[in-house]
Design an enzyme around this catalytic site. Structure first.
Site, PDB file in Angstrom:
ATOM      1  N   GLY A 112      33.657  28.963  44.124  1.00 48.53           N
ATOM      2  CA  GLY A 112      34.788  28.558  44.938  1.00 48.53           C
ATOM      3  C   GLY A 112      36.024  28.423  44.087  1.00 48.53           C
ATOM      4  N   GLY A 113      36.896  27.517  44.470  1.00 43.81           N
ATOM      5  CA  GLY A 113      38.152  27.332  43.746  1.00 43.81           C
ATOM      6  C   GLY A 113      37.935  26.956  42.307  1.00 43.81           C
ATOM      7  N   GLY A 126      51.796  59.144  24.235  1.00 44.60           N
ATOM      8  CA  GLY A 126      52.283  57.797  24.480  1.00 44.60           C
ATOM      9  C   GLY A 126      51.351  56.751  23.907  1.00 44.60           C
ATOM     10  CB  ALA A 127      47.699  56.663  23.514  1.00 44.08           C
TER      11      ALA A 127
END
Lengths: 535, 661
Positions: free
Chosen positions: A198-199, A433-434
Site C-alpha cells: 500500500g502507501g 551521443g552515448a
C-alpha cells in the site's frame, strides 16, 4: 485506489498477552518497579507466542535485527515507553497497549560510525503503522538530519493501523515528507524484511537504496487479491512483489539477500562505503592494496575483434581495492554496471557499460539505473569512475515509444550536473551521443583516458561508410579507411577530448593518483532552487 | 638465423628462452585466440596461422609452410604436441630445405607405429612384454607357455576386450584353472577359441629413459624419469631419478634405450618408455620421438639444456658429452598444473580467465615452465595445462618439501585447478615411501578424490586461521581515516561453521597474534594480515604455513586454501549463530530432472529430442571439451521435456542442456 490500498494489509488479530506481560494489573507498584516492568514488556514486543510465530516464518524479531545490524552494545533506544493513542474499537484497553508500540527506534554504531535505525515490529499489531509509530520514526529522522548521520529502516509491517484511520495516514505522510527533505542530506537505506504494501511502499521508494530479503519480503501497491478483483490477473505475492521481481524486472529494489542474517551482515558491509552525510567527504578506510599496483591482465582483456564481448566486471575487479565491488542492481538493466568500490581506501562510485549484455548499449532502463546512481554519488561527494564501451543508444520502436529520449537525458543530465571528481576510461567503443553521455570531457570530466583499443567515433565503420558513400562502389576500401582514421583513440586525443592514452595495466595507478589530486576539487553549479531533471 | 617455433603455445616459451641464450632469432606461430599470448610477445616475430581450432591453425601445415617461407625461417622446432611426430610435416620441411629440429622422418615413422616399433625393439635386443596369442589345445600346453613366459601371467580370451575375463596365474595350478575358465568363456561367449597368455606386469610402474643421439651414430642415455602417477593415461607427477631403480637396472634400461635409438638411426632427443614390474623386470612400451613435457626434471639432475642439445644435433654437431659425464645430481619433481577440476574423475577440464596468477618464483630451486600470465584465457580449444612446476633438491625429501611449498605459494584464480590433488599426492605416505604404480590414484582414492581430509589438529588450525582472518578483517573495517577507532572488545566469541559442523571458538588478540580456543585445544595464529594479498602467510603454533584467502564475503563466508585444498567456512558472531537456526532452509532445485553441462565445451551430439523416453544412465548428449568427449547420461528414467542445446553449440559450465519430466 491509494486510500483503498492503505488499509489492505492490516492484520486484525485478537491479541492475547502471556501472563508475564500483565504489568497493567499492578498499578500499585512503585514507579521503579513500573519502569522495570514496562521495559521488560517492551523487550518482548507482542509476546513470546508472536515471536515464535515470527521465527517460524524464518524471520527475526525487530530487536534481533537491530542487534545484528549494529555493533555489540551500541544501540541506544528512543521512545520505549511510547504507546498508541487510539481509543476506538477497544484499543484503549490495557491489553491492547504495548510499550514502544510496533516499532523499535534509536541510534547506534556500525563499525564505530553513527547511524539511526528504525525496525518495525511485526509481533505488535502486525507492525502496523499508528500515529505513535510514525512519530517515533520521525523523531529519529529529524535528529539524523540534524547531526548528519544516515537512517536505516528495517521494514516489516502489515500497513496502516486501521483503527486509527486518518491518524495513520497522516503518519505516513509525515515520514514521506522527512524522506524527501532528508534526501541528499543523509543517506537513507531501506531493508524490506517482511510485507510492505500500500502507501507504505513509498517510504522505501523515496530512500536512496532499497534492499530485500528473498522469499520473506514483498513490496506492492495492492496485493494479489485486489489485483484479481480489479484486473482479473492471477498472480502470487512472490511474482507480484517478491525480491526477484523487484531486483530483476521492476528495478524497484537494488539488491536481494538470502535471509535476514545475510541481509543485515551485507548491510553492515555496504554501510562502510557511505559517507555519513553530504557534509562529509567520501570515507577513506585503511587499505592494504598498493595504489600503484599494475594489473597486467588488463592489457589483453579487450578482444582483438571489436564485435567480441568481454566482461566489464573483470576490469572493475582488477582495478579496485582488493577486488571488492559492491554492485548495485546486479540483475536489472545488466547492460550497465554500477556499484561501490574503493581506490586506495577511498569510496568511489563505478559506472561501466557491460559489453557482455546487449553489447553494452544504453537503453531506457540502463539510463535510469545509471542516472540515479550517479546522482547519489554526486550528492554524497563520492568520486565517479566511468568505464566506457558503448556502441550507442538502443534503436527501435519499443525504445522510442518508451521515451528513450527523455530517459536517456536523465543519464546525460546526471553526469553533466555532477561536480564530484569524475574520471573516465574509454576501454573500447565510444560511439555517437552515448560517447557524450558517458562522463565525457565535454560534460566536465576531470580526467578522461583512452586505452589503445579505444574508438571514439560517431558510429561504427560499416554504418558510417554506408552513409558517407551511399550507392558508391569500393565500400570495403572506404570502410578500411574509416577504421584507419577513426577506430583508434587519436581523433579524440589530438583534440584534447581525452587527456592521455594509457596502458591498461597502469589504469589503477593513474586513477589513484588522480583521486589524490582531485580530492580538493571545488566546483559549483549556478544557484538555483533545484534543477529540473527530465523525470 | 631464424628458428620457427611451431609448438603448443605453453611450451614455445621454453624453446624461445634457450634460443635467446644461443643468439637465435625466433618466430612464433599462433592462432587467433593466442595473439596476445606470452610466447607471441617473447618471440622476435610472430605469425598468425589461423583460427582457434587446432585443425585450422597449429595443425594447418599449409599455413605453417607459408609462415616459414614468408619469414625465411631456416629451422622449425615442433615442440611436444601437434606436428612434432608427424612424418608428413617432416618430409615437407625436408623438401623445402628447412631444418627440422627433431629426428629424421625415418625414425619418426619407425617408432610411430605401435606394432612395428615393438618388432624393431625386439630385434634390437630390447625387452618386450612376452606373450602368446592363438589356439591353446590343452591345459598342459598352457602351462608350458606360461613357464616359458615366466610367472605371473595373464590369461584371457583373445576376443574379450580390455580386462574382461582376465585371470592372473602365479603358478602351474592357477594356469590350468585359468585355461579352463578362459577357454570355456572364449568358446561360449565369443565363439572364438583363441587365448591370450601374456606376462602379467604386477604393480606396473611407468619409467622412461631420456636418450640423446646425434647424426654421427653416437647416443647417450640421460637417466630415467618415473612417471607412474597418471590419470586416464596422462601423467600428473613425475620425478627423476626413480626411487625404484638400482644402478644395475638403470644401466640395463639405459643401454637398451640407446640400442633402440641406434637401431633406427635416431638423432635428436627422444624418450624410450618402459613398464617395470615389482621384480624390476622392464619391458618396452613405446618411443616418443620428441621432447617430452617432463624433460625439465632430466635437465635438473643432469645439468643439460635439452633444447640446446636438440638444436646442436639438428645442425649436425656431434654430442658434447660422454656417457660417464652424465650425472645424477640431486632430485627433481615435476607437477603438472592443470586447469581442471580434480574432484571429477581426477580432473575434468575447466576454463576461464586467470583473474589472478602468481607463480611461486620467489622460492629458490623452483622452475615454472608456463606460457600464460595474469589475464590469460584458458579456452576450450587447447590442452588445459597451466604450467609444469619443477622443484629441485639435493635429496628427494628436499625436493618434495620444496614442491609442497611451491604448491602452497602458487596463486591461481579464475579457473579451477588441480593443486589440491597434486599436493595430496606428493604428501601421501605411499608416494613419499616410493610405493607407487600406474594405478596409484584409483588405489589410493577408490571412491574418487575428495580433497584433503582434515585431522583433529589440522581442523583446529583451519578453524583458528579462519576465525583470526575474520577478526582481522572486522577490525580493519573500523579503521576509517580521521575517525576514532572504537574500543576493541577483549574477547571474541565466534562460531565457525565447516560443512555441517559448528565449532564455538574464543579468540583473544595481542597485536598480530590471535589465540584461539577451539575444539578443546588452543591454537596461536600470527601473521601480517594483509587483506589485499591472495597469499596469507601465517605462523600457526610455531609452524609456518602458507594459506591462501580465496574469498571473503560480508556474510562471514570465507574460502581458504589450506594444505592445498580449498575449504569453505562461515564465521559468525555468537549472536548471529544463535539466530541462524531461525533462518528458513532454501530448497535446492531438483537436479535429477535437469541435465546441466558439468564443464564448458562444445556439444558434439544430442541423442534425444523432446518427448523421447530415456532410461537411467542412457546417453543424452556428448560434450567435447579440451579434446575430450564426455557423455552426459540421464539420472533417472523419464520423458524428455525439452532440449536446450544443439550440436555445434558452445556451452558453459552449469548451462542447462536437457530437462526431463
Amino acid at each position: 485506489m491509494v486510500r483503498h490500498s492503505f488499509i489492505l494489509f492490516f492484520f486484525i488479530e485478537r491479541i492475547r498477552l502471556p501472563l508475564d506481560c500483565r504489568w497493567y494489573s499492578v498499578s500499585h507498584l512503585s514507579v521503579q518497579e513500573r519502569i522495570d516492568k514496562k521495559r521488560k514488556a517492551a523487550l518482548v514486543g507482542g509476546g513470546q507466542k508472536r515471536i515464535d510465530a515470527q521465527h517460524k516464518r524464518g524471520k527475526l524479531t525487530a530487536r534481533e535485527r537491530v542487534e545484528l545490524l549494529l555493533d555489540p552494545n551500541s544501540f541506544v533506544e528512543y521512545d520505549m515507553f511510547v504507546e498508541h493513542r487510539c481509543s476506538d474499537f477497544g484499543m484503549e484497553q490495557d491489553r491492547n497497549k504495548f510499550p514502544g508500540d510496533s516499532v523499535v527506534t534509536g541510534q547506534g554504531r556500525i563499525n564505530g560510525r553513527l547511524v539511526y535505525v528504525f525496525s518495525q515490529d511485526f509481533t505488535v499489531f502486525g507492525g502496523s503503522l499508528s500515529g505513535a509509530h510514525a512519530q517515533k520514526i520521525c523523531k529519529i529522522m529529524d535528529q539524523a538530519v540534524m547531526v548528519g548521520a544516515p537512517v536505516i529502516g528495517l521494514n516489516d509491517s502489515g500497513g496502516a493501523r486501521i483503527q486509527e484511520g486518518v491518524e495513520s495516514l497522516a503518519g505516513y505522510a509525515d515520514i514521506f515528507l522527512r524522506n524527501v527533505t532528508a534526501s541528499g542530506v543523509v543517506p537513507q537505506i531501506s531493508l524490506i524484511m517482511g510485507p510492505c504494501a500500500g502507501g507504505a511502499v513509498y517510504s522505501p521508494a523515496l530512500t536512496d537504496f532499497t534492499f530485500m530479503v528473498k522469499d520473506t519480503s514483498y513490496l506492492f501497491i495492492t496485493g494479489p487479491d485486489v489485483v484479481k478483483s480489479v484486473t482479473n490477473e492471477d498472480v502470487t505475492q512472490e511474482e507480484l512483489g517478491g525480491a526477484k521481481t523487484h531486483t530483476a524486472v521492476s528495478g524497484v529494489a537494488h539488491r536481494a539477500f538470502e535471509n535476514d542474517i545475510d541481509a543485515l551482515l551485507n548491510l553492515r558491509d555496504f554501510f562502510n562505503f557511505l559517507p555519513l552525510s553530504n557534509k562529509d567527504a567520501s570515507p577513506v578506510i585503511e587499505c592494504h592494496d598498493p595504489s600503484d599496483r599494475l594489473v597486467p591482465g588488463l592489457d589483453t582483456i579487450v578482444p582483438m575483434e571489436s564485435t567480441k564481448a568481454y566482461d566489464m566486471l573483470d576490469i572493475i575487479h582488477g582495478i579496485v581495492d582488493e577486488r571488492d565491488f559492491f554492485e548495485i542492481m546486479p540483475n536489472y538493466a545488466k547492460n550497465i554496471v554500477v556499484g561501490f568500490a574503493r581506490m586506495n581506501g577511498r569510496t568511489v562510485g563505478i559506472v561501466g557499460n557491460q559489453p557482455k549484455v546487449a553489447s553494452g548499449c544504453l537503453d531506457i532502463n540502463s539510463s535510469v539505473k545509471g542516472a540515479r546512481f550517479v546522482r547519489f554519488c554526486d550528492a554524497f561527494n563520492i568520486p565517479i569512475i566511468t568505464f566506457v564501451d558503448v556502441p550507442g543508444f538502443l534503436p527501435g520502436t519499443a525504445q522510442e515509444y518508451g521515451g528513450i529520449i527523455r530517459h536517456g537525458a536523465k543519464l546525460l543530465f546526471a553526469f553533466a550536473e555532477a561536480t564530484v571528481p569524475k574520471i573516465t576510461i574509454i576501454t573500447r567503443k565510444a560511439y555517437g551521443g552515448a560517447y557524450d553521455v558517458m562522463s565525457s570531457k565535454h560534460l566536465r570530466g576531470d580526467m578522461n583516458y583512452a586505452w589503445p583499443t579505444a574508438e571514439v567515433a560517431v558510429m561504427g565503420a560499416k554504418g558510417a561508410v554506408q552513409i558517407i558513400f551511399r550507392g558508391k562502389e569500393n565500400q570495403a576500401e572506404a570502410e578500411a579507411e574509416y577504421v584507419e582514421k577513426f577506430a583508434n583513440p587519436f581523433p579524440a586525443a589530438v583534440r584534447g577530448f581525452v587527456d592521455d592514452i594509457i596502458e591498461p595495466s597502469t589504469t589503477r595507478k593513474r586513477i589513484c593518483r588522480d583521486l589524490e589530486v582531485l580530492a580538493s576539487k571545488k566546483q559549483v553549479n549556478p544557484w538555483k532552487k533545484h534543477a529540473n531533471i527530465p523525470l | 638465423d631464424f628458428l620457427d617455433c611451431q609448438l603448443t603455445r605453453t611450451y614455445q616459451c621454453r624453446v624461445i628462452k634457450t634460443c635467446r641464450k644461443m643468439g637465435i632469432q625466433t618466430v612464433a606461430v599462433h592462432s587467433d585466440v593466442d595473439s596476445s599470448a606470452v610466447h607471441v610477445k617473447m618471440a622476435d616475430e610472430a605469425v598468425c596461422v589461423g583460427p582457434a581450432p587446432t585443425g585450422k591453425s597449429y595443425l594447418n601445415m599449409d599455413a605453417i609452410m607459408d609462415a616459414i617461407r614468408s619469414t625465411g625461417a631456416q629451422a622449425v622446432h615442433p615442440g611436444y604436441g601437434f606436428l612434432s611426430e608427424n612424418k608428413e610435416f617432416a618430409q615437407r620441411l625436408a623438401a623445402e630445405g628447412v631444418m627440422f629440429v627433431g629426428p629424421d622422418t625415418h625414425a619418426i615413422q619407425a617408432m610411430g607405429d605401435k606394432i612395428q616399433s615393438k618388432l624393431i625393439a625386439k630385434a634390437a635386443g630390447v625387452n618386450t612384454i612376452p606373450g602368446f596369442d592363438g589356439v591353446v589345445k590343452t591345459a598342459e600346453e598352457a602351462v608350458k607357455i606360461a613357464q616359458d613366459i615366466g610367472y605371473p601371467v595373464m590369461i584371457k580370451a583373445s576376443a574379450g576386450g580390455g580386462g574382461k575375463g582376465m585371470r592372473i596365474a602365479w603358478n602351474d595350478e592357477e594356469t590350468r584353472e585359468g585355461f579352463r575358465f578362459s577357454s570355456q568363456e572364449a568358446a561360449s561367449s565369443f565363439g572364438d577359441d583363441r587365448l591370450l597368455i601374456e606376462k602379467f606386469i604386477d604393480n606396473p610402474r611407468h619409467i622412461e629413459i631420456q636418450v640423446l643421439a646425434d647424426k654421427h651414430g653416437s647416443a647417450l642415455w640421460l637417466n630415467e624419469r618415473e612417471c607412474s602417477i597418471q590419470r586416464r593415461n596422462q601423467k600428473v607427477v613425475e620425478e627423476a631419478p626413480s626411487t625404484f631403480l638400482d644402478p644395475a637396472t638403470r644401466r640395463a634400461m639405459g643401454e637398451q634405450a640407446v640400442q633402440l635409438a641406434k637401431a633406427v638411426q635416431y638423432s635428436s632427443a627422444g624418450t624410450v618408455e618402459f613398464l617395470v614390474d615389482s621384480q624390476k623386470n622392464f619391458y618396452f612400451l613405446e618411443m616418443n620421438t620428441r621432447l617430452q613435457v617432463e624433460h625439465p626434471i632430466t635437465e635438473c639432475i643432469t645439468g643439460l639444456d635439452l633444447v640446446q642439445q636438440m638444436i646442436r644435433i639438428a645442425k649436425g654437431y656431434p654430442l658434447q658429452h660422454k656417457q660417464e659425464d652424465i650425472p645424477i645430481n640431486g632430485w627433481a619433481i615435476e607437477s603438472r598444473v592443470y586447469a581442471e577440476d580434480p574432484y571429477k574423475s581426477f580432473g575434468l577440464p575447466s576454463i576461464g580467465r586467470l583473474s589472478q596468477y602468481q607463480e611461486p618464483l620467489n622460492l629458490s630451486n623452483v622452475r615454472v615452465d608456463s606460457g600464460i600470465q595474469e589475464g590469460s584465457d584458458i579456452s576450450i580449444y587447447y590442452d588445459p595445462m597451466i604450467s609444469k612446476l619443477v622443484t629441485y633438491g639435493a635429496t628427494r625429501a628436499e625436493a618434495l618439501a620444496k614442491m609442497e611449498d611451491a604448491l602452497d605459494n602458487y596463486v591461481i584464480r579464475g579457473v579451477t585447478h588441480n593443486i589440491p590433488l597434486l599436493r595430496e599426492i606428493i604428501t601421501h605416505p605411499r608416494f613419499i615411501s616410493g610405493d607407487i604404480t600406474t594405478n596409484f590414484l584409483p588405489e589410493v582414492y577408490p571412491s574418487g578424490f575428495h580433497g584433503h581430509q582434515l585431522a583433529t589438529d589440522s581442523r583446529r588450525e583451519l578453524l583458528a586461521s579462519a576465525a583470526a582472518l575474520y577478526i582481522a578483517a572486522q577490525l580493519r573495517s573500523q579503521r576509517f581515516l580521521l575517525s576514532t577507532i572504537p574500543q576493541e572488545r577483549g574477547k571474541w566469541e565466534l562460531c565457525v561453521e565447516l560443512g555441517k559442523d559448528r565449532h564455538n571458538v574464543e579468540v583473544t588478540r595481542s597485536g598480530n597474534t590471535y589465540t584461539v580456543e577451539v575444539d578443546a585445544g588452543r591454537v596461536e595464529v600470527s601473521g601480517e594480515w594483509n587483506l589485499a594479498s591472495p597469499l596469507l602467510p601465517l605462523t600457526i603454533n610455531g609452524t609456518h604455513r602458507m594459506l591462501q584467502c580465496l574469498s571473503r564475503e560480508a556474510s562471514g563466508e570465507i574460502t581458504v586454501q589450506y594444505l592445498g585444498t580449498s575449504f569453505k567456512v562461515r564465521v559468525l558472531s555468537k549472536l548471529a549463530a544463535e539466530l541462524d537456526s531461525y533462518m528458513p532452509e532454501k530448497i535446492p532445485e531438483d537436479t535429477s530432472s535437469i541435465l546441466r553441462s558439468p564443464m564448458p565445451g562444445t556439444v558434439v551430439a544430442v541423442a534425444v529430442k523432446a518427448g523421447d523416453t530415456v532410461a537411467e544412465g542412457q546417453e543424452i548428449c556428448v560434450i567435447e571439451a579440451m579434446k575430450m568427449q564426455n557423455s552426459m547420461t540421464a539420472a533417472k528414467t523419464a520423458k524428455v521435456k525439452s532440449v536446450h542445446c544443439k550440436p555445434g553449440e558452445t556451452v558453459g559450465e552449469g548451462d542447462l542442456l536437457v530437462e526431463l519430466e
